[in-house]
Design a protein around this motif. Structure first.
Motif, PDB file in Angstrom:
ATOM      1  N   CYS A 244       0.912  -1.356   0.014  1.00  0.00           N
ATOM      2  CA  CYS A 244      -0.011   0.234   0.304  1.00  0.00           C
ATOM      3  C   CYS A 244       1.090   1.578  -0.112  1.00  0.00           C
ATOM      4  N   HIS A 245       0.139   2.493  -0.029  1.00  0.00           N
ATOM      5  CA  HIS A 245       0.727   3.349   0.047  1.00  0.00           C
ATOM      6  C   HIS A 245       1.239   3.745   1.913  1.00  0.00           C
ATOM      7  N   PRO A 246       2.733   5.109   1.459  1.00  0.00           N
ATOM      8  CA  PRO A 246       3.152   4.826   2.202  1.00  0.00           C
ATOM      9  C   PRO A 246       2.687   5.351   3.505  1.00  0.00           C
ATOM     10  N   LEU A 247       1.440   6.101   3.451  1.00  0.00           N
ATOM     11  CA  LEU A 247       0.693   6.365   5.096  1.00  0.00           C
ATOM     12  C   LEU A 247      -0.018   5.861   5.601  1.00  0.00           C
ATOM     13  N   MET A 248      -0.207   4.366   4.258  1.00  0.00           N
ATOM     14  CA  MET A 248      -1.474   3.396   5.612  1.00  0.00           C
ATOM     15  C   MET A 248      -0.599   3.157   6.812  1.00  0.00           C
ATOM     16  N   PRO A 249       0.551   3.287   7.451  1.00  0.00           N
ATOM     17  CA  PRO A 249      -0.160   2.383   8.309  1.00  0.00           C
ATOM     18  C   PRO A 249      -0.571   3.760   9.522  1.00  0.00           C
ATOM     19  N   ILE A 250      -0.791   5.070   8.674  1.00  0.00           N
ATOM     20  CA  ILE A 250      -1.310   6.305  10.526  1.00  0.00           C
ATOM     21  C   ILE A 250      -2.862   5.677   9.389  1.00  0.00           C
ATOM     22  N   TYR A 251      -3.427   5.400   8.951  1.00  0.00           N
ATOM     23  CA  TYR A 251      -4.444   4.800   9.154  1.00  0.00           C
ATOM     24  C   TYR A 251      -5.577   3.584   9.991  1.00  0.00           C
ATOM     25  N   PHE A 252      -3.859   3.089  10.081  1.00  0.00           N
ATOM     26  CA  PHE A 252      -4.261   1.066  10.483  1.00  0.00           C
ATOM     27  C   PHE A 252      -4.297   1.907  12.006  1.00  0.00           C
ATOM     28  N   ALA A 253      -3.055   3.065  12.196  1.00  0.00           N
ATOM     29  CA  ALA A 253      -3.497   3.577  13.558  1.00  0.00           C
ATOM     30  C   ALA A 253      -4.608   3.963  14.067  1.00  0.00           C
ATOM     31  N   ALA A 254      -4.922   5.240  13.265  1.00  0.00           N
ATOM     32  CA  ALA A 254      -6.400   5.911  13.219  1.00  0.00           C
ATOM     33  C   ALA A 254      -7.495   4.862  13.680  1.00  0.00           C
ATOM     34  N   VAL A 255      -7.459   3.769  12.827  1.00  0.00           N
ATOM     35  CA  VAL A 255      -8.531   2.294  12.918  1.00  0.00           C
ATOM     36  C   VAL A 255      -8.638   1.382  14.189  1.00  0.00           C
ATOM     37  N   ILE A 256      -7.539   2.032  14.837  1.00  0.00           N
ATOM     38  CA  ILE A 256      -7.089   0.600  15.805  1.00  0.00           C
ATOM     39  C   ILE A 256      -7.681   1.877  17.133  1.00  0.00           C
ATOM     40  N   VAL A 257      -7.720   3.191  17.094  1.00  0.00           N
ATOM     41  CA  VAL A 257      -8.545   4.143  17.910  1.00  0.00           C
ATOM     42  C   VAL A 257      -9.328   4.017  18.457  1.00  0.00           C
ATOM     43  N   LEU A 258     -10.621   4.019  17.048  1.00  0.00           N
ATOM     44  CA  LEU A 258     -10.996   4.302  16.075  1.00  0.00           C
ATOM     45  C   LEU A 258     -11.925   2.491  17.015  1.00  0.00           C
ATOM     46  N   TYR A 259     -11.533   1.733  17.042  1.00  0.00           N
ATOM     47  CA  TYR A 259     -12.009   0.265  17.804  1.00  0.00           C
ATOM     48  C   TYR A 259     -12.225   0.795  19.035  1.00  0.00           C
ATOM     49  N   ARG A 260     -10.786   1.170  20.207  1.00  0.00           N
ATOM     50  CA  ARG A 260     -10.864   1.328  20.973  1.00  0.00           C
ATOM     51  C   ARG A 260     -12.241   2.798  21.691  1.00  0.00           C
ATOM     52  N   GLU A 261     -12.963   3.060  20.602  1.00  0.00           N
ATOM     53  CA  GLU A 261     -13.765   4.207  20.782  1.00  0.00           C
ATOM     54  C   GLU A 261     -14.209   4.065  22.212  1.00  0.00           C
ATOM     55  N   GLN A 262     -14.816   2.574  22.759  1.00  0.00           N
ATOM     56  CA  GLN A 262     -15.235   2.961  24.230  1.00  0.00           C
ATOM     57  C   GLN A 262     -14.590   3.015  25.191  1.00  0.00           C
ATOM     58  N   GLU A 263     -13.350   2.494  25.504  1.00  0.00           N
ATOM     59  CA  GLU A 263     -12.714   2.492  26.250  1.00  0.00           C
ATOM     60  C   GLU A 263     -11.889   4.080  26.532  1.00  0.00           C
ATOM     61  N   VAL A 264     -11.600   4.700  25.502  1.00  0.00           N
ATOM     62  CA  VAL A 264     -11.254   6.140  25.080  1.00  0.00           C
ATOM     63  C   VAL A 264     -12.109   6.980  25.853  1.00  0.00           C
ATOM     64  N   LEU A 265     -14.301   6.622  25.566  1.00  0.00           N
ATOM     65  CA  LEU A 265     -14.474   8.075  25.778  1.00  0.00           C
ATOM     66  C   LEU A 265     -15.281   7.001  27.716  1.00  0.00           C
ATOM     67  N   ASP A 266     -14.581   6.451  28.143  1.00  0.00           N
ATOM     68  CA  ASP A 266     -14.447   6.300  29.676  1.00  0.00           C
ATOM     69  C   ASP A 266     -13.437   6.543  30.035  1.00  0.00           C
ATOM     70  N   CYS A 267     -12.586   6.789  29.816  1.00  0.00           N
ATOM     71  CA  CYS A 267     -11.132   7.624  30.404  1.00  0.00           C
ATOM     72  C   CYS A 267     -11.696   8.566  30.667  1.00  0.00           C
ATOM     73  N   ASP A 268     -11.014   8.729  32.130  1.00  0.00           N
ATOM     74  CA  ASP A 268     -11.142  10.628  32.780  1.00  0.00           C
ATOM     75  C   ASP A 268     -10.221  11.285  31.307  1.00  0.00           C
ATOM     76  N   CYS A 269     -11.236  12.369  31.173  1.00  0.00           N
ATOM     77  CA  CYS A 269     -10.626  13.735  29.495  1.00  0.00           C
ATOM     78  C   CYS A 269      -9.811  14.529  29.998  1.00  0.00           C
TER      79      CYS A 269
END
Length: 402
Positions: A244-269
């Motif tokens: 893939c394109h050289p920037l694909m690793p940053i897209y993969f990083a983004a989907v990891i964060v998106l996948y963990r949405e609920q964990e993040v939102l449950d954190c203290d802000c």
């Protein structure tokens, strides 16, 4: 015999298990055959190899990777490896740092590997890194580079790893090997715009927490090699990134964060809480699902659409996205973004093919099919300029090895 048949028939789970295994083995066998067909084509069908590397399961085995990875990087595996007549360990300014990093890399080697074998591989790892740096004085060593090199060493061996990593270092990894981290920061700046496109609530929460993007730095610069403990998952991601394109690793990083949405939102802000959570990457991620999602997001929100936000702090003079243009023209088989686009369109129903299925709630955007082909050939400074995909021309479709 009849009792055995009866027990299998009664046990639906067993039937399902046997059927599932049979289907899995059949799919695997079919994919292996397709990979070998692409390898044996004249010229090599690199477009098909890209599809195989991206699709479920990736390239399946290290034996296949040894044949396919060179094709994806346009390296002739039969060429002699680069050599140096100099004593690089005495001459290299980076030797001491490389030595320290390699000594700390014990966990990157298979558990149970004999100590003598591991120590031999560590010596080879040092030699590969020093040779590439000596041959390419424009490249600057960074901590984490050895995590990428060791992956290639373990899969393809010292000889081929040297050639592959040298090509990778002057293209996909080029930004990370600058004298400063400016271009690396520029790539990290794509992370939040991607998240914002898909989940504005999560984006706004992270912005309020002022967490930044440093939690993803080690993911990006090691292609996740430093943070994943299972080597099978690492090489599966390398299959994907190499195709893939050289920037694909940053897209993969983004989907990891998106996948963990609920964990993040449950954190203290607050920054400390969110950073700590995201820094601890789960080892049981659904990798195939996330790979597919990353590919889809790349197609829907290509770098050209995100560049304005990502470039708010800087404009890189020459990044991996720009050097990738030369690389693509040299290998010039099928563009990796085209592979992703074709797969993405195949997932959509005909009536949905013009709609943005991952649109963020506060917008009603449409997929701009006309500009999706733009992503690979534009340099970072030009990514903010929307150009027509018609600029791509078949005249660039050259043979792999003229």
């Amino acid at each position: 015999m009849q009792c055995h048949s009866l027990s299998v028939a009664v046990s639906g789970g067993s039937v399902t298990s046997h059927t599932g295994n049979a289907n899995f083995n059949a799919k695997r066998k079919k994919k292996v055959a397709e990979i070998h067909q692409a390898l044996n084509s004249d010229p090599t069908d690199v477009a098909a190899l890209r599809r195989m590397a991206i699709s479920e399961g990736g390239l399946l085995t290290d034996e296949i990777r040894r044949k396919v990875w060179p094709k994806l990087l346009n390296v002739n595996a039969n060429d002699p490896p680069p050599v140096s007549g100099k004593n690089l360990r005495q001459m290299s300014k980076d030797y001491q740092q490389v030595l320290l990093d390699v000594r700390r890399s014990l966990r990157r080697f298979p558990p149970g590997m004999p100590e003598e074998q591991r120590e031999g591989l560590q010596e080879e790892l040092i030699d590969i890194i020093l040779l590439i740096l000596e041959r390419n004085p424009q490249l600057h060593y960074y901590q984490g580079y050895h995590d990428i090199v060791v992956t290639f060493l373990l899969v393809v061996g010292e000889r081929l790893a040297t050639s592959l990593v040298e090509k990778l270092s002057t293209h996909h990894l080029r930004d990370f090997m600058d004298p400063t981290m400016d271009n690396t920061k520029h790539i990290l700046n794509y992370l939040m715009p991607i998240i914002d496109q898909v989940n504005p609530e999560l984006h706004d929460f992270m912005q309020s927490a002022e967490v930044g993007t440093i939690f993803a730095l080690s993911w990006l610069i090691t292609w996740f090699g430093h943070v994943l403990s299972d080597f099978r998952h690492v090489v599966r991601l390398y299959d994907f990134f190499l195709a893939c394109h050289p920037l694909m690793p940053i897209y993969f990083a983004a989907v990891i964060v998106l996948y963990r949405e609920q964990e993040v939102l449950d954190c203290d802000c607050d920054m400390a809480s969110v950073h700590h959570l995201l820094s601890q990457i789960p080892q049981d991620l659904p990798y195939e699902t996330l790979i597919s999602r990353a590919g889809d997001l790349f197609v829907q929100f290509p770098p050209s659409e995100l560049a304005r936000e990502a470039a708010a702090q800087q404009q890189a003079e020459r990044t991996a996205a720009s050097t990738f243009k030369d690389f693509e023209l040299a290998s010039a088989q099928q563009r990796p973004d085209m592979v992703l686009r074709q797969r993405f369109r195949g997932l959509l129903r005909p009536e949905d093919r013009t709609e943005d299925v991952l649109t963020k709630p506060r917008t009603n955007r449409f997929v701009k099919l006309a500009v999706m082909g733009l992503t690979v050939a534009l340099g970072a400074a030009a990514l903010a300029v929307v150009k027509s995909a018609l600029e791509w021309a078949p005249k660039f479709q050259l043979q792999l090895f003229p």
